[in-house]
Write a protein that holds these residues in place. Structure first.
Motif, PDB file in Angstrom:
ATOM      1  N   ASN A 259       7.412   4.184  -5.070  1.00 29.57           N
ATOM      2  CA  ASN A 259       6.313   5.110  -5.286  1.00 29.57           C
ATOM      3  C   ASN A 259       4.981   4.481  -4.904  1.00 29.57           C
ATOM      4  OD1 ASN A 259       8.473   5.745  -7.596  1.00 29.57           O
ATOM      5  ND2 ASN A 259       7.483   7.612  -6.892  1.00 29.57           N
ATOM      6  N   VAL A 260       4.128   5.294  -4.312  1.00 29.53           N
ATOM      7  CA  VAL A 260       2.789   4.870  -3.933  1.00 29.53           C
ATOM      8  C   VAL A 260       1.992   4.654  -5.222  1.00 29.53           C
ATOM      9  CG1 VAL A 260       0.688   5.557  -2.712  1.00 29.53           C
ATOM     10  CG2 VAL A 260       2.933   6.151  -1.769  1.00 29.53           C
ATOM     11  N   GLY A 261       1.388   3.467  -5.367  1.00 30.28           N
ATOM     12  CA  GLY A 261       0.675   3.113  -6.588  1.00 30.28           C
ATOM     13  C   GLY A 261      -0.746   3.638  -6.658  1.00 30.28           C
ATOM     14  N   GLU A 262      -1.374   3.831  -5.523  1.00 34.84           N
ATOM     15  CA  GLU A 262      -2.738   4.372  -5.423  1.00 34.84           C
ATOM     16  C   GLU A 262      -2.805   5.173  -4.132  1.00 34.84           C
ATOM     17  OE1 GLU A 262      -5.514   1.150  -5.135  1.00 34.84           O
ATOM     18  OE2 GLU A 262      -5.074   0.396  -7.134  1.00 34.84           O
ATOM     19  N   ASP A 263      -3.746   6.113  -4.059  1.00 35.41           N
ATOM     20  CA  ASP A 263      -3.957   6.805  -2.796  1.00 35.41           C
ATOM     21  C   ASP A 263      -4.209   5.750  -1.723  1.00 35.41           C
ATOM     22  OD1 ASP A 263      -3.761   9.220  -4.092  1.00 35.41           O
ATOM     23  OD2 ASP A 263      -5.905   9.664  -4.038  1.00 35.41           O
ATOM     24  N   PRO A 264      -3.580   5.899  -0.550  1.00 37.00           N
ATOM     25  CA  PRO A 264      -3.808   4.915   0.509  1.00 37.00           C
ATOM     26  C   PRO A 264      -5.292   4.807   0.859  1.00 37.00           C
ATOM     27  CG  PRO A 264      -1.938   6.299   1.047  1.00 37.00           C
ATOM     28  CD  PRO A 264      -2.587   6.905  -0.162  1.00 37.00           C
ATOM     29  N   LYS A 265      -5.759   3.562   1.011  1.00 33.70           N
ATOM     30  CA  LYS A 265      -7.136   3.310   1.440  1.00 33.70           C
ATOM     31  C   LYS A 265      -7.122   3.255   2.966  1.00 33.70           C
ATOM     32  CE  LYS A 265      -8.380   1.011  -2.760  1.00 33.70           C
ATOM     33  NZ  LYS A 265      -8.368  -0.226  -3.476  1.00 33.70           N
ATOM     34  N   ILE A 266      -7.847   4.155   3.573  1.00 28.85           N
ATOM     35  CA  ILE A 266      -7.855   4.284   5.022  1.00 28.85           C
ATOM     36  C   ILE A 266      -9.125   3.645   5.563  1.00 28.85           C
ATOM     37  CG2 ILE A 266      -7.766   5.896   6.954  1.00 28.85           C
ATOM     38  CD1 ILE A 266      -5.263   5.935   5.114  1.00 28.85           C
ATOM     39  N   THR A 267      -8.954   2.796   6.579  1.00 26.39           N
ATOM     40  CA  THR A 267     -10.086   2.159   7.230  1.00 26.39           C
ATOM     41  C   THR A 267     -10.015   2.470   8.714  1.00 26.39           C
ATOM     42  OG1 THR A 267      -9.983   0.344   5.639  1.00 26.39           O
ATOM     43  CG2 THR A 267     -11.277  -0.031   7.628  1.00 26.39           C
ATOM     44  N   LEU A 268     -11.127   2.927   9.271  1.00 26.29           N
ATOM     45  CA  LEU A 268     -11.220   3.178  10.703  1.00 26.29           C
ATOM     46  C   LEU A 268     -11.908   1.967  11.325  1.00 26.29           C
ATOM     47  CD1 LEU A 268     -10.552   5.275  12.825  1.00 26.29           C
ATOM     48  CD2 LEU A 268     -12.829   6.241  12.494  1.00 26.29           C
ATOM     49  N   LEU A 269     -11.187   1.276  12.174  1.00 26.85           N
ATOM     50  CA  LEU A 269     -11.697   0.052  12.795  1.00 26.85           C
ATOM     51  C   LEU A 269     -12.424   0.360  14.093  1.00 26.85           C
ATOM     52  CD1 LEU A 269      -8.520  -2.141  12.263  1.00 26.85           C
ATOM     53  CD2 LEU A 269     -10.554  -2.018  10.823  1.00 26.85           C
ATOM     54  N   ASP A 270     -13.150  -0.646  14.606  1.00 26.21           N
ATOM     55  CA  ASP A 270     -13.802  -0.492  15.903  1.00 26.21           C
ATOM     56  C   ASP A 270     -12.752  -0.114  16.933  1.00 26.21           C
ATOM     57  OD1 ASP A 270     -16.166  -1.236  14.730  1.00 26.21           O
ATOM     58  OD2 ASP A 270     -16.045  -3.334  15.378  1.00 26.21           O
ATOM     59  N   GLY A 271     -13.097   0.774  17.821  1.00 28.81           N
ATOM     60  CA  GLY A 271     -12.148   1.222  18.828  1.00 28.81           C
ATOM     61  C   GLY A 271     -11.309   2.394  18.360  1.00 28.81           C
ATOM     62  N   GLY A 272     -11.546   2.881  17.143  1.00 31.87           N
ATOM     63  CA  GLY A 272     -10.853   4.061  16.645  1.00 31.87           C
ATOM     64  C   GLY A 272      -9.492   3.815  16.031  1.00 31.87           C
ATOM     65  N   ARG A 273      -9.073   2.568  15.903  1.00 29.59           N
ATOM     66  CA  ARG A 273      -7.771   2.254  15.302  1.00 29.59           C
ATOM     67  C   ARG A 273      -7.845   2.421  13.792  1.00 29.59           C
ATOM     68  NH1 ARG A 273      -3.688  -2.281  16.499  1.00 29.59           N
ATOM     69  NH2 ARG A 273      -1.835  -1.154  15.885  1.00 29.59           N
ATOM     70  N   LYS A 274      -6.811   3.011  13.207  1.00 28.32           N
ATOM     71  CA  LYS A 274      -6.791   3.301  11.780  1.00 28.32           C
ATOM     72  C   LYS A 274      -5.776   2.408  11.088  1.00 28.32           C
ATOM     73  CE  LYS A 274      -7.304   7.593  10.642  1.00 28.32           C
ATOM     74  NZ  LYS A 274      -7.092   9.015  10.338  1.00 28.32           N
ATOM     75  N   VAL A 275      -6.121   1.958   9.861  1.00 29.58           N
ATOM     76  CA  VAL A 275      -5.209   1.162   9.045  1.00 29.58           C
ATOM     77  C   VAL A 275      -5.195   1.752   7.635  1.00 29.58           C
ATOM     78  CG1 VAL A 275      -6.958  -0.571   8.455  1.00 29.58           C
ATOM     79  CG2 VAL A 275      -4.546  -1.157   8.312  1.00 29.58           C
ATOM     80  N   ALA A 276      -3.990   1.822   7.059  1.00 32.53           N
ATOM     81  CA  ALA A 276      -3.821   2.297   5.680  1.00 32.53           C
ATOM     82  C   ALA A 276      -3.272   1.146   4.852  1.00 32.53           C
ATOM     83  CB  ALA A 276      -2.863   3.482   5.646  1.00 32.53           C
ATOM     84  N   ARG A 277      -3.806   0.977   3.657  1.00 30.27           N
ATOM     85  CA  ARG A 277      -3.346  -0.069   2.725  1.00 30.27           C
ATOM     86  C   ARG A 277      -3.146   0.574   1.355  1.00 30.27           C
ATOM     87  NH1 ARG A 277      -4.386  -5.187   4.799  1.00 30.27           N
ATOM     88  NH2 ARG A 277      -5.739  -5.171   6.613  1.00 30.27           N
ATOM     89  N   PHE A 278      -2.025   0.209   0.711  1.00 30.78           N
ATOM     90  CA  PHE A 278      -1.758   0.723  -0.621  1.00 30.78           C
ATOM     91  C   PHE A 278      -0.697  -0.119  -1.317  1.00 30.78           C
ATOM     92  CE2 PHE A 278       1.191   2.753   2.221  1.00 30.78           C
ATOM     93  CZ  PHE A 278       2.393   2.780   1.530  1.00 30.78           C
ATOM     94  N   PRO A 279      -0.726  -0.136  -2.658  1.00 31.30           N
ATOM     95  CA  PRO A 279       0.343  -0.797  -3.395  1.00 31.30           C
ATOM     96  C   PRO A 279       1.522   0.162  -3.539  1.00 31.30           C
ATOM     97  CG  PRO A 279      -1.345  -0.059  -4.908  1.00 31.30           C
ATOM     98  CD  PRO A 279      -1.820   0.284  -3.519  1.00 31.30           C
ATOM     99  N   MET A 280       2.719  -0.396  -3.531  1.00 32.66           N
ATOM    100  CA  MET A 280       3.942   0.394  -3.683  1.00 32.66           C
ATOM    101  C   MET A 280       4.800  -0.250  -4.763  1.00 32.66           C
ATOM    102  SD  MET A 280       6.676   1.221  -0.725  1.00 32.66           S
ATOM    103  CE  MET A 280       8.219   2.022  -1.057  1.00 32.66           C
ATOM    104  N   ALA A 281       5.309   0.567  -5.680  1.00 30.70           N
ATOM    105  CA  ALA A 281       6.154   0.082  -6.769  1.00 30.70           C
ATOM    106  C   ALA A 281       7.615   0.392  -6.457  1.00 30.70           C
ATOM    107  CB  ALA A 281       5.762   0.749  -8.075  1.00 30.70           C
ATOM    108  N   THR A 282       8.470  -0.609  -6.616  1.00 30.40           N
ATOM    109  CA  THR A 282       9.913  -0.395  -6.535  1.00 30.40           C
ATOM    110  C   THR A 282      10.495  -0.741  -7.900  1.00 30.40           C
ATOM    111  OG1 THR A 282      10.251  -2.626  -5.662  1.00 30.40           O
ATOM    112  CG2 THR A 282      10.079  -0.841  -4.059  1.00 30.40           C
ATOM    113  N   ASN A 283      11.465   0.046  -8.326  1.00 28.52           N
ATOM    114  CA  ASN A 283      12.050  -0.121  -9.656  1.00 28.52           C
ATOM    115  C   ASN A 283      13.514  -0.507  -9.572  1.00 28.52           C
ATOM    116  OD1 ASN A 283       9.701   0.737 -11.130  1.00 28.52           O
ATOM    117  ND2 ASN A 283      10.132   2.790 -10.389  1.00 28.52           N
TER     118      ASN A 283
END
Length: 136
Positions: free
Chosen positions: A13-37
């Motif tokens: 399960n996704v632990g938080e809404d993904p944090k989206i960052t738009l980098l120079d050149g238009g490249r996008k990155v998503a970061r988020f914590p994920m829980a496995t049980n």
């Protein structure tokens, strides 16, 4: 056999809404914590649940999918590789970070939950699985 080297598959399960960052050149990155049980019954007959947390990073089209279709609590599957990196803090201490670099994401869980996460902004309902090996 090379596909087995540094390969990870997680369902959780996704632990938080993904944090989206738009980098120079238009490249996008998503970061988020994920829980496995992990669930098991101990010797006393008690049901035990262990939760492990993983930091997930996704690039390009995979980040787009995560931004559009996931939110905190969404159940997803992630396939990718484990990467460890280090950095130095402002006070000179070295820190190490282990992340899951997602190549593919599989949206899981009830369709209603996916539609709820889509309600953040109007989205297309076409993609459920994404592979972005070309983006990495």
């Amino acid at each position: 056999m090379s596909n087995f080297r540094n390969h990870v598959q997680l369902i959780g399960n996704v632990g938080e809404d993904p944090k989206i960052t738009l980098l120079d050149g238009g490249r996008k990155v998503a970061r988020f914590p994920m829980a496995t049980n992990e669930h098991y019954t101990n010797n006393q007959g008690e049901k035990i649940q262990n939760t492990d947390w993983h930091q997930v990073v996704a690039w390009g089209k995979t980040a787009d999918i995560l931004e559009k279709y996931t939110a905190k609590g969404s159940e997803i599957g992630v396939q990718g590789k484990i990467k460890t990196r280090s950095y130095t803090t402002e006070d000179g201490n070295q820190r190490y970070v282990t992340e899951i670099i997602a190549d593919e994401v599989l949206l899981m869980g009830p369709k209603a939950a996916q539609e709820d996460s889509q309600s953040k902004t109007p989205k297309s309902k076409t993609a459920k699985k994404t592979s972005t090996k070309k983006d990495a």
